[in-house]
Design an enzyme around this catalytic site. Sequence first.
Site, PDB file in Angstrom:
ATOM      1  CE1 TYR A  52      -3.274  -2.761   0.008  1.00 37.10           C
ATOM      2  CE2 TYR A  52      -3.751  -2.316   2.301  1.00 37.10           C
ATOM      3  CZ  TYR A  52      -3.999  -3.025   1.148  1.00 37.10           C
ATOM      4  OH  TYR A  52      -4.971  -3.998   1.134  1.00 37.10           O
ATOM      5  N   GLY A 222     -18.220  -4.985  -8.324  1.00 34.96           N
ATOM      6  CA  GLY A 222     -17.258  -5.812  -9.037  1.00 34.96           C
ATOM      7  C   GLY A 222     -15.826  -5.445  -8.696  1.00 34.96           C
TER       8      GLY A 222
END
Length: 308
Positions: A52, A222
């Site tokens: 990250y 999604g």
Amino acid sequence: MKYFPIKGTNLNVSNIVMGNMRLTQLSLSEVEHLIRTSMDEGINFFDHADIYGGGKCEELFADAIQMNSSIREKMILQSKCGINTKDNMYDFSKEHILKSVDGILKRLKTDYLDILLLHRPDPLMEPEEIAEAFDELHNSGKVHYFGVSNFNPMQIELLQKYISHKLVVNQLQLSVTHTPMIDSGVAINMHHDQSINRDSSILEYCRLHDITVQAWSPFQNGFFQGPFLGDLEKFPKLNELIDQLAEKYEVTNTAIATAWITRHPANIQVVLGTTKAQRIQDACAGSDIPLTRKEWYDIYKAAGNIIP
């Protein structure tokens, strides 16, 4: 805020998790405000990954709160490793895992992680090598518990056969509009796309084996196709129903979307990826909303799913 114990550990966790994937979008003071807001709302669980922000998110997190032993004691810290972004591949080698954890601990300014997750399945993983890494990390006190992310049942079985530490977490994508782990069980044995078993019944497997499921991207449609909340073009019925329930429970639509996940009896943790303090407060309001069975099913149907 609802709390529950992660089985196989001594951790009592909030069912809402602050995810730290996007902290590099914020200033240091904004990161501090986000963390403080989370803690004020009752969140005690904070999710990281070594990739990250290229590791910068973990550094920002620790710097923002001036990490020290008294603050550390109030937090359950989880991070993930196993993705090599430089070479665009996965790496579960012992060397990579050990090196990754040392980097994570340095950036978070802590001596240990409560939980370490393997981020995405490595087709070349050698379970015996992972077992050696886990033993070394646990024996040194650097990691207390272990888990996985985005693993199917057989991948977990293969790994668990060799490691002595019980895998206690599996982090998986789940939202009202991304429900493959629920769909096939509802529409089993039908000639319908919803009947396709895409993940080998991972939700039932985790429940059977006392593995806590953590839901990432809880507001996404999604695979990063955008949030479904407020998307009246793709999900008009869903948003209309969620807004009606938000009015009934006197919360925001974010709380209802959160409550749909927390209503599930599996005790699923909801991992927030937001950079907005208000969104955290809104989601936390959905920690323990008692959606009725009918309301849960109505939301599921409004998202476009069938009930045969």
